[in-house]
Design a protein around this motif. Structure first.
Motif, PDB file in Angstrom:
ATOM      1  N   GLY A   1       0.785  -1.227   0.000  1.00 52.37           N
ATOM      2  CA  GLY A   1       0.000   0.000   0.000  1.00 52.37           C
ATOM      3  C   GLY A   1       0.811   1.267   0.000  1.00 52.37           C
ATOM      4  N   LEU A   2       2.116   1.184  -0.323  1.00 53.40           N
ATOM      5  CA  LEU A   2       2.964   2.379  -0.271  1.00 53.40           C
ATOM      6  C   LEU A   2       2.504   3.425  -1.269  1.00 53.40           C
ATOM      7  CD1 LEU A   2       5.550   3.819   0.733  1.00 53.40           C
ATOM      8  CD2 LEU A   2       6.785   2.623  -1.099  1.00 53.40           C
TER       9      LEU A   2
ATOM     10  N   LEU B   1       1.639   7.338  -0.346  1.00 57.88           N
ATOM     11  CA  LEU B   1       2.419   8.482  -0.816  1.00 57.88           C
ATOM     12  C   LEU B   1       1.577   9.419  -1.681  1.00 57.88           C
ATOM     13  CD1 LEU B   1       5.835   6.810  -1.750  1.00 57.88           C
ATOM     14  CD2 LEU B   1       5.283   8.148   0.287  1.00 57.88           C
ATOM     15  N   LEU B   2       0.652   8.873  -2.461  1.00 58.62           N
ATOM     16  CA  LEU B   2      -0.164   9.722  -3.311  1.00 58.62           C
ATOM     17  C   LEU B   2      -1.231  10.469  -2.529  1.00 58.62           C
ATOM     18  CD1 LEU B   2      -0.617   7.362  -6.394  1.00 58.62           C
ATOM     19  CD2 LEU B   2       0.835   9.378  -6.246  1.00 58.62           C
ATOM     20  N   SER B   3      -1.761   9.850  -1.513  1.00 58.25           N
ATOM     21  CA  SER B   3      -2.822  10.504  -0.729  1.00 58.25           C
ATOM     22  C   SER B   3      -2.262  11.421   0.351  1.00 58.25           C
ATOM     23  CB  SER B   3      -3.722   9.441  -0.090  1.00 58.25           C
ATOM     24  OG  SER B   3      -2.969   8.585   0.762  1.00 58.25           O
ATOM     25  N   GLN B   4      -1.120  11.050   0.932  1.00 65.40           N
ATOM     26  CA  GLN B   4      -0.520  11.863   1.989  1.00 65.40           C
ATOM     27  C   GLN B   4       0.970  12.034   1.715  1.00 65.40           C
ATOM     28  OE1 GLN B   4      -1.417   9.777   5.618  1.00 65.40           O
ATOM     29  NE2 GLN B   4      -3.552  10.440   5.650  1.00 65.40           N
TER      30      GLN B   4
ATOM     31  N   GLN C   1       6.093  11.092  -5.468  1.00 63.05           N
ATOM     32  CA  GLN C   1       4.919  11.536  -4.714  1.00 63.05           C
ATOM     33  C   GLN C   1       4.584  12.991  -5.022  1.00 63.05           C
ATOM     34  OE1 GLN C   1       5.526  11.859  -0.399  1.00 63.05           O
ATOM     35  NE2 GLN C   1       7.729  11.732  -0.768  1.00 63.05           N
ATOM     36  N   HIS C   2       5.549  13.686  -5.614  1.00 63.49           N
ATOM     37  CA  HIS C   2       5.315  15.049  -6.069  1.00 63.49           C
ATOM     38  C   HIS C   2       4.784  14.998  -7.497  1.00 63.49           C
ATOM     39  CE1 HIS C   2       6.593  19.126  -7.564  1.00 63.49           C
ATOM     40  NE2 HIS C   2       5.998  19.445  -6.428  1.00 63.49           N
ATOM     41  N   THR C   3       3.636  15.585  -7.743  1.00 63.39           N
ATOM     42  CA  THR C   3       2.918  15.398  -9.003  1.00 63.39           C
ATOM     43  C   THR C   3       3.739  15.847 -10.198  1.00 63.39           C
ATOM     44  OG1 THR C   3       0.821  15.689  -7.861  1.00 63.39           O
ATOM     45  CG2 THR C   3       0.815  15.942 -10.256  1.00 63.39           C
TER      46      THR C   3
ATOM     47  N   ASP D   1      -1.038   5.968 -11.874  1.00 59.32           N
ATOM     48  CA  ASP D   1      -2.022   6.775 -11.154  1.00 59.32           C
ATOM     49  C   ASP D   1      -2.901   7.536 -12.146  1.00 59.32           C
ATOM     50  OD1 ASP D   1      -3.345   8.155  -9.092  1.00 59.32           O
ATOM     51  OD2 ASP D   1      -1.965   9.848  -9.312  1.00 59.32           O
ATOM     52  N   ASN D   2      -4.194   7.444 -11.947  1.00 59.07           N
ATOM     53  CA  ASN D   2      -5.145   8.083 -12.874  1.00 59.07           C
ATOM     54  C   ASN D   2      -5.946   9.189 -12.210  1.00 59.07           C
ATOM     55  OD1 ASN D   2      -6.159   8.179 -15.522  1.00 59.07           O
ATOM     56  ND2 ASN D   2      -7.979   7.015 -14.966  1.00 59.07           N
TER      57      ASN D   2
END
Length: 1418
Positions: A418-419, A423-426, A486-488, A608-609
């Motif tokens: 679940g990493l 990272l994407l959510s928080q 994790q940075h967009t 990631d979508n």
């Protein structure tokens, strides 16, 4: 308006502002930057902005020129980066050190702009660097891209190299080669350790003492040369020599060494001043991040990029940027309108908030950072360690974020599950804030280059061979990339410009096998499968000794009780070691599981979508588009013009495995259609243009032709306005000409004719892109719509999950077929090699045991001189056997270690389950699209797929639109489902099929039985691939049983295609498939190796890849074990008896091809017999002769099967469309011709015997047994005693009336002639006693009938009797006449002539009919 700005900037009071600003400047820059005269409180912060902008460069320059205070023993040499030369003592050459292309010998390719990566393109190529050294201690590093032959070292300018000599082959050059584990200086000797791809080799030279030493991954290999010639006039250049396709990456000092050696300096000096500047600037930037992160009067943190400041034009722009960052919430907010900019001279505006002040300071610092980040050394030595420190990794003295370190430790303990979602959510706010500042203020090109250098360095570190089984270095590398992503915006940049360009993402998905030493620490006892005795194999030396009478045969054959007792004791130990070995393999699986899970999370971040907006596409959308090109370049194109290096099969295998796991996870979240079915492509995608399938040809032919041919069907399903249909319509311009459309796709590139032939396979991929066509109906994001814009990025927003999954599944299928399967073949080669070596070791042990017993039996007492000589000779044999045993044991132990890695990390249970599901989905897609019965069975309504049709586009059109690679990739001979291996004994550790494969193998067999005969498939390569795969299924018992479980309808379709007449088609392969169904049932056809070769080569499995064996025409050299199918034989009998016309046509064509093959063999044999000197024979001629013999044997076995299953075809007119007499006559003719040419000395048997005795290459299969066994089987089929008497009489009469009939030839097969060179009785283990008895009965029957005919004939002969005979064959009475001309001949010759012509033999008149006549009597 002023009130609005007050509320936005939070204007502070003067006294509070003054103290706070001083403290902020002190915390960020130190005391040196604090202003002493700052009385104007209203412009306090603005003054500091101007002051920092002017004073910061001076402060950096002053501090960077100071001598560093360090307690380290080895202080780096300080060189000014602005200088163009490096004047260090002991060194000559330019400051920038690269490979000197002008010094290269042979063909080399310098890869990249840095000119430090080189690949060999000739047999042996050499190149040296641009700088040299003559004193002091120096070093450089190379990272190996491959592990082949390379010589790495030093040379002088006087060394002359060639295509045969490289570094180390001349007097003043020295080299180390880890592939051959030797050092070179004219002479060579053993040195070092074997190297692997990814190893970092350090080459150190001490010219003060004349020493040269090498390091492998930081570990010294010892002093290689201690007498290096040095002194006046000698300077040494770094130099490398590479064999074909070998490549390496050199580091002369342009980036930090991976494994620096204390006391040795890099040849290219590090930019120490720039590194010091970066350290000072990043310290200030880090302090600014802390200030911005503090919860004070800052209303909101920097969350995303809002602008790019390209130049410093005015102070107003600084305030504007700060304002926009402070107020923006959009990742891609546009620049504000000029009407909204506040007057820079406003006194209220000068009272900026703390956030605006900090952001202005950050901009100044970041812009200064940009000047030093141009150097790759600074990026790798300074930026990358600090980014890793922000993620919790310690590097040198870099400060570590303790919260990030704790977060990493917790994720590692949880197995990184679940990493990606975490990272994407928080995302980590501090790191994201730092990256926001860099993206906001730094020049985009500079930052892009910096990130590329970071990823390249991470990739090089990832390629290192792990020193343990836990892969800590690789785990940290992949986690670092996940942390950056994790940075967009960083994630978008990496996937757009890095992961599919210089460094492809798949490099981080590979898991490289560690050293054997690491594997030995895990595997306690190597284990391999112990085979049983090899039947029929005898050691040549033992045979020679026995033939000379030195030993007796009997002691060499251990008794049954001895064998059983020895086997039981070995089996108990073997089972214990096997269980222990399996536990060790499980340890490997658990050890690599965290890294595999982290790789999966890395991919899920790339897929990631949720980050798509109305301005930018989502990450998944970018990945899908980039992945398409990746598959096209690496998997679809077989040859490329400028291919420098392609991904290794192991990388493709691991990449396919991780992507498959990720796609299955996405499929479970958003399934297409029925969620209970495996992931598959909807049938409609083959015709609606949603997928372009990488421009691969369709099975039915060229796509434009198919669309035009099936246009009405497509219109009924898709509609006339569908863009896919419209795109193939011709469009007329104003002048009446045809615009681009179908003509573009069919014409291709105008320059194709000038391309060399070697790239002809690229032709179908060089078509010009088809322009988009205007249409009133929106076409969305179909592959057709994107054809004209492949170079552009996809549109903004997220991608439809179903579309993404379809494209990814299609790409994975192409990827497996084009690249990953090659690694599976290597795995099978490793397994087969291990099994073969185990066979050999077992044989050696048996021989050691028997020879030892013989020595013990002789003893030492009362031996004669001859016996002593014999004993000494046997002792030498025993010593040689012991040596061979130790060699095989050493190789098997190394192979067992590699197999442990394969079982534990490559071919795991999870991988097998996922591949099974993947192939099941592919089969489902193909069968739904081609088989209406299957579609109905799985409850897929045809109306939902193609409304208005009773079946999928009818039975004659839809299959032709399917793709070549979609079929061949899953059913080709490169597919493990089609080439699964038969497990030996009862081992629990197998690479063969397990229970979850069985249903799928049956489904695959059903598809093959149906589709390999599909006339709609016009591509020859695909038809060949299908029949090859069917032949592969017929080689193993497990897959043969799968064919037997195929439904009756599909089985009969296969039989119908296999028994189609052999004219005008490729018949050799289908004939071999028929022979496989018969192998194990025919006369003397129960062996795996030919009996006459068993004593020489042994009766073991062939050393071919069971998952990759490609079936050739004869395949006698690839002797597979017998696995006959009584079920399929019954189906063949049923088809032959129920279809007389087809049966007659098949048998007639079979006889024609058999006659041709045997005639060609005899002709070539006679030509070779005329050449008495073997050296004068052409190899091609010998090969053709052996091939014709192979073809003869295969066709003869097919004839044997036909006659044994349906012998009535030769005697009953209703069973063969009234052609029984012709077929019987032709059958007897070819059988007796073989007997005459092979067995009778005067009829050609002498040439056959001489060919066997010559022992020419490729003719070892030419033997009496191979030639006569099918003939004997045919005779038994024709003369089966259980057949009706009238049948036996007809056959007997036809055989003895055949002019070539020779009873002595039949006696030769039974050893009853004076020539005792052959007899079937010599092979009791291969020919059943019942078959020999039946052959005796048949020969006796023919002998009796022959004697009766001989006695009935007149003893005299006259010229008048010749008038009674046929003038064609002079063997039978002329009892048939042509009508109307009246010329006559025998019925057999007439019927055979009418097969090919309708004209008379003599007058060429047209024949209306024939009639029987009475032979003329004188």
């Amino acid at each position: 308006m002023m009130n609005v700005f007050k509320s936005m900037f939070g204007v502070c009071s003067g006294s509070a502002e003054k103290g706070e600003v001083h403290d902020t400047i002190k915390r960020v820059f130190g005391n040196d930057m604090v202003l002493k005269d700052n009385g104007d409180r209203q412009s306090q912060r603005s003054k500091y902005i101007n002051h920092v902008r002017e004073a910061l460069p001076k402060m950096l320059e002053a501090k960077s020129t100071q001598k560093p205070k360090s307690s380290k023993k080895h202080v780096p040499i300080v060189i000014d980066a602005s200088e163009t030369t490096d004047d260090r003592i002991g060194r000559i050459g330019p400051k920038l050190v690269v490979f000197d292309a002008s010094t290269g010998t042979g063909r080399l390719v310098l890869v990249g702009d840095e000119r430090v990566s080189v690949q060999g393109m000739s047999s042996f190529a050499t190149i040296r660097a641009t700088a040299c050294v003559y004193s002091a201690k120096w070093m450089y590093e190379v990272q190996l891209g491959t592990k082949g032959i390379m010589q790495i070292g030093w040379c002088t300018s006087s060394c002359m190299f060639s295509m045969d000599t490289g570094v180390g082959d001349t007097a003043h050059s020295y080299a180390y080669d880890g592939s051959r584990v030797r050092k070179w200086n004219v002479a060579t000797s053993a040195y070092g350790q074997p190297w692997l791809s990814g190893d970092v080799i350090g080459a150190c030279i001490d010219l003060d003492r004349g020493l040269m030493e090498y390091y492998r991954n930081g570990v010294s290999l010892g002093v290689a040369f201690d007498k290096v010639t040095h002194g006046s006039g000698l300077a040494y250049f770094p130099a490398v020599s590479l064999a074909m396709q070998e490549h390496l990456y050199a580091n002369f000092g342009h980036v930090p060494f991976v494994f620096p050696v204390e006391g040795f300096a890099p040849i290219q000096a590090p930019p120490t001043r720039e590194c010091m500047k970066f350290a000072l600037l990043f310290k200030s930037l880090d302090a600014l991040v802390d200030e911005l992160s503090r919860p004070s009067d800052l209303k909101s943190g920097v969350t995303a990029k809002t602008s790019k400041v390209k130049s410093e034009t005015s102070r107003v722009q600084e305030e504007e940027v700060a304002l926009r960052i402070h107020s923006s919430q959009s990742a891609y907010s546009p620049r504000p309108s000029p009407h909204c900019i506040v007057d820079a001279q406003s006194s209220e505006f000068k009272k900026m908030s703390k956030r605006a002040f900090l952001m202005s300071l950050a901009r100044i610092v970041v812009l200064e950072l940009g000047t030093v980040l141009r150097l790759s050394y600074v990026v790798v030595a300074e930026l990358l360690p600090r980014l890793r420190g922000a993620l919790g990794f310690r590097s040198r003295s870099i400060q570590v974020d303790h919260q990030a370190a704790e977060y990493y430790a917790s994720c590692r303990d949880e197995g990184f599950i679940g990493l990606s979602s975490k990272l994407l959510s928080q995302p980590q706010p501090r790191l994201c804030l730092l990256l926001d500042l860099l993206w906001t203020f730094l020049d985009e090109s500079a930052l892009c280059d910096a990130f590329e250098h970071c990823v390249v360095r991470e990739c090089l570190l990832y390629e290192l061979v792990s020193p343990d089984i836990y892969f800590n270095q690789q785990t940290e590398g992949v986690y670092s990339l996940c942390g950056l992503m994790q940075h967009t915006e960083t994630r978008h940049h990496l996937i757009k410009y890095v992961f599919f360009n210089k460094i492809t993402f798949d490099n981080f998905l590979n898991i490289k096998c560690p050293d054997d030493n690491v594997l030995r620490s895990i595997v306690r006892k190597p284990w391999w499968q112990r085979p049983t005795s090899v039947q029929g194999e005898t050691d040549p030396r033992v045979v020679e000794v026995a033939e000379k009478g030195m030993i007796e045969y009997s002691p060499f054959a251990p008794t049954c009780s001895e064998k059983i007792s020895k086997f039981l004791s070995t089996s108990r130990d073997d089972y214990r070691i096997e269980a222990q070995y399996k536990e060790d393999c499980d340890k490997i699986t658990k050890a690599v599981a965290p890294l595999e899970q982290l790789q999966l999370e890395f991919l899920l971040m790339l897929l990631d979508n949720t980050d798509g907006t109305n301005m930018v596409p989502s990450t998944r959308k970018i990945f899908v588009e980039k992945f398409r090109r990746y598959v096209l370049d690496n998997c679809i194109l077989d040859m490329r013009l400028f291919s420098i290096s392609r991904n290794s099969p192991s990388i493709s295998w691991c990449c396919h495995a991780r992507l498959l796991t990720a796609i299955f996870k996405l499929w479970n979240e958003h399934p297409i259609g029925n969620p209970h079915l495996p992931p598959h492509l909807p049938a409609r995608t083959f015709i609606d243009g949603e997928l372009d399938f990488y421009n691969v040809d369709r099975l039915g032919g060229v796509l434009p032709f198919l669309v035009r041919t099936l246009r009405q069907d497509l219109i009924n399903i898709l509609g006339e306005e569908n863009p896919f249909v419209q795109s193939f319509e011709p469009h007329y311009n104003r002048a009446g000409g045809v615009d681009t459309g179908v003509s573009d796709m069919t014409a291709g590139s105008p320059g194709l004719a000038t391309l060399p032939q070697v790239i002809s396979s690229m032709a179908r991929f060089l078509h010009q892109p088809m322009p988009l066509l205007p249409n009133s109906i929106p076409i969305g994001e179909t592959a057709l719509a994107m054809k004209g814009t492949r170079s552009m990025m996809p549109g903004a927003g997220p991608i439809d999950p179903s579309t993404a999954l379809s494209r990814l599944m299609d790409g994975l299928l192409a990827m497996y077929h084009g690249a990953a399967i090659k690694h599976a073949e290597k795995l099978c080669e490793l397994r087969d090699s291990q099994l073969d070596m185990a066979d050999c070791l077992h044989d050696i042990e048996q021989r050691i045991w028997t020879v030892s017993n013989e020595l013990c039996r002789k003893g030492n007492d009362s031996l004669s001189e001859d016996e002593k000589i014999k004993k000494l000779f046997m002792e030498k044999i025993l010593k040689e056997l012991e040596r061979s045993k130790s060699v095989y044991e050493e190789k098997l132990e190394a192979s067992a270690l590699q197999m442990a890695w394969v079982i534990g990390a490559v071919w795991t249970k999870q991988r097998q389950l996922e591949l099974s599901r993947h192939f099941a989905g592919t089969l489902h897609s193909l069968r739904v699209a081609s088989d209406p019965d299957y579609a109905a069975h799985v409850q897929v309504a045809s109306k939902e797929i193609l409304p208005g049709k009773s079946s999928i586009l009818g039975g004659a059109s839809y299959d032709s639109l399917q793709l070549e690679y979609s079929s061949s990739s899953d059913m080709s001979p490169q597919s493990p489902t089609s080439r699964t291996a038969t497990p030996r004994l009862s081992s629990n550790i197998q690479m063969g099929p397990s229970s979850h494969w069985e249903t799928q193998v049956v489904s695959c067999a059903a598809f093959l039985c149906t589709e390999f005969a599909d006339s709609r498939i016009v591509l020859a390569s695909t038809r060949e691939s299908l029949v090859q795969t069917l032949a592969s299924f017929a080689t193993q018992p497990a897959t043969m049983r799968a064919i037997e479980r195929v439904p009756f309808k599909q089985q009969m379709r296969m039989i119908e295609e296999l028994l189609r007449p052999y004219q005008n088609r490729a018949w050799a392969q289908s004939n071999w498939v028929l022979v496989r169904f018969w192998h194990g049932t025919g006369f003397g056809f129960k062996h795996r190796q030919w009996p006459h070769l068993a004593a020489k080569y042994g009766d073991r499995e062939p050393t071919v890849n069971n998952l990759g064996a490609k079936v050739d025409a004869g395949l006698m050299s690839q002797c597979f074990g017998p696995c006959p199918s009584e079920v399929i034989q019954g189906r063949i009998r049923q088809y032959l008896l129920s279809n007389p016309p087809e049966a007659a046509a098949f048998l007639n064509s079979l006889l024609s091809q058999l006659n041709w093959a045997f005639s060609e063999f005899i002709t070539m044999m006679q030509e070779m017999d005329r050449v008495t000197v073997d050296a004068q024979l052409e190899p091609r001629q010998i090969k053709l002769c052996a091939t014709c013999f192979d073809l003869y044997h295969g066709l003869a076995r097919a004839l044997e099967m036909t006659l044994r299953l349906a012998p009535v075809l030769t005697t009953k007119s209703e069973a063969c469309d009234n052609q029984n007499e012709l077929l019987l006559g032709r059958t007897c003719q070819i059988l007796m011709a073989v007997v005459s040419r092979v067995c009778i000395r005067g009829g050609g048997g002498a040439s056959f015997a001489r060919l066997i005795a010559r022992g020419l290459p490729d003719t070892d299969r030419v033997h009496y047994y191979v030639a006569l066994a099918p003939v004997a089987g045919c005779l038994l089929g024709l003369l089966e005693p259980k057949l009706p008497p009238e049948h036996l009489d007809k056959v007997t009469k036809a055989l003895i009336m055949e002019p070539l009939f020779r009873i002595d030839g039949l006696d030769f097969m039974l050893g009853k002639t004076k020539d005792k060179s052959f007899s079937f009785y010599r092979y009791p283990e291969d020919v059943a006693a019942s078959d020999l008895k039946a052959l005796e009965v048949a020969v006796d029957r023919l002998r009796v009938a022959r004697d009766i005919v001989t006695r009935a004939r007149s003893p005299g002969s006259s010229g008048a009797q010749s008038d009674l005979l046929c003038t064609i064959c002079y063997a039978r009475p002329a009892d048939t006449a042509f009508v109307p001309c009246g010329h006559h001949s025998c019925r057999a010759c007439v019927m055979q002539h009418l097969l090919n012509s309708k004209q008379c033999f003599f007058c060429k008149a047209e024949i209306d009919t024939v009639q029987e006549i009475e032979p003329a009597n004188n």
